[in-house]
Enzyme design. Sequence first.
Site, PDB file in Angstrom:
ATOM      1  N   CYS A 227       0.867  -1.182   0.000  1.00  0.00           N
ATOM      2  CA  CYS A 227       0.000   0.000   0.000  1.00  0.00           C
ATOM      3  C   CYS A 227       0.905   1.234   0.000  1.00  0.00           C
ATOM      4  O   CYS A 227       2.093   1.125  -0.324  1.00  0.00           O
ATOM      5  CB  CYS A 227      -0.995  -0.018   1.165  1.00  0.00           C
ATOM      6  SG  CYS A 227      -0.296   0.209   2.816  1.00  0.00           S
TER       7      CYS A 227
ATOM      8  N   ARG B 152      -3.420  -0.639   5.237  1.00  0.00           N
ATOM      9  CA  ARG B 152      -3.953  -1.741   4.424  1.00  0.00           C
ATOM     10  C   ARG B 152      -3.004  -2.920   4.298  1.00  0.00           C
ATOM     11  O   ARG B 152      -3.403  -4.069   4.524  1.00  0.00           O
ATOM     12  CB  ARG B 152      -4.320  -1.221   3.023  1.00  0.00           C
ATOM     13  CG  ARG B 152      -5.459  -0.220   3.045  1.00  0.00           C
ATOM     14  CD  ARG B 152      -5.661   0.428   1.695  1.00  0.00           C
ATOM     15  NE  ARG B 152      -4.544   1.326   1.379  1.00  0.00           N
ATOM     16  CZ  ARG B 152      -4.405   1.993   0.243  1.00  0.00           C
ATOM     17  NH1 ARG B 152      -5.311   1.850  -0.711  1.00  0.00           N
ATOM     18  NH2 ARG B 152      -3.380   2.792   0.047  1.00  0.00           N
TER      19      ARG B 152
ATOM     20  N   ASP C 216      -8.345   3.411   1.288  1.00  0.00           N
ATOM     21  CA  ASP C 216      -7.384   3.717   2.348  1.00  0.00           C
ATOM     22  C   ASP C 216      -8.159   4.254   3.558  1.00  0.00           C
ATOM     23  O   ASP C 216      -8.780   5.307   3.475  1.00  0.00           O
ATOM     24  CB  ASP C 216      -6.377   4.759   1.858  1.00  0.00           C
ATOM     25  CG  ASP C 216      -5.224   4.964   2.815  1.00  0.00           C
ATOM     26  OD1 ASP C 216      -5.308   4.503   3.976  1.00  0.00           O
ATOM     27  OD2 ASP C 216      -4.230   5.586   2.411  1.00  0.00           O
TER      28      ASP C 216
END
Length: 148
Positions: free
Chosen positions: A7, A13, A120
């Site tokens: 990420c 994440r 996100d």
Amino acid sequence: MKILMVCLGNICRSPLAEGIMKTKVADHFLVDSAGTISQHEGEHPDKRAVKTAANHGIDISKQRSRPITQSDIEEFDKIYCMDIDIYEDVISKTKNEEQRQKVSLFLTAAGELKNVEVPDPYWGDMKDFEEVFQLLDKGCEIIAEQLK
């Protein structure tokens, strides 16, 4: 089999995806995570990600953020990116078609065609982290089955 979750900052994440995937695959799989930026290098995952994972019996508290490296692209068998910008950034670091073939969007690899990006949750709240956890959990389950 070496799996890398990627990420942006490697604090929300991808640490969650790493922790979840480790519960879905056999011990001989190596699962790690990285980010495309080094802003959080050395930091533990976001407290909300740690709490969300813990709520599901997964401990990600000892993970440390790190940026993706060229050796990651060479050494990992599968590289799963959380969104299109991350995917494009990782693809730009590849040197050949063999390396490009290792890189995919996480949700696309999991067969999700409507939503190709894992949102996100950084600017969100605990509800956003839980929604991301559920999305990653479902995706990791599907990918783990594909890799067996």
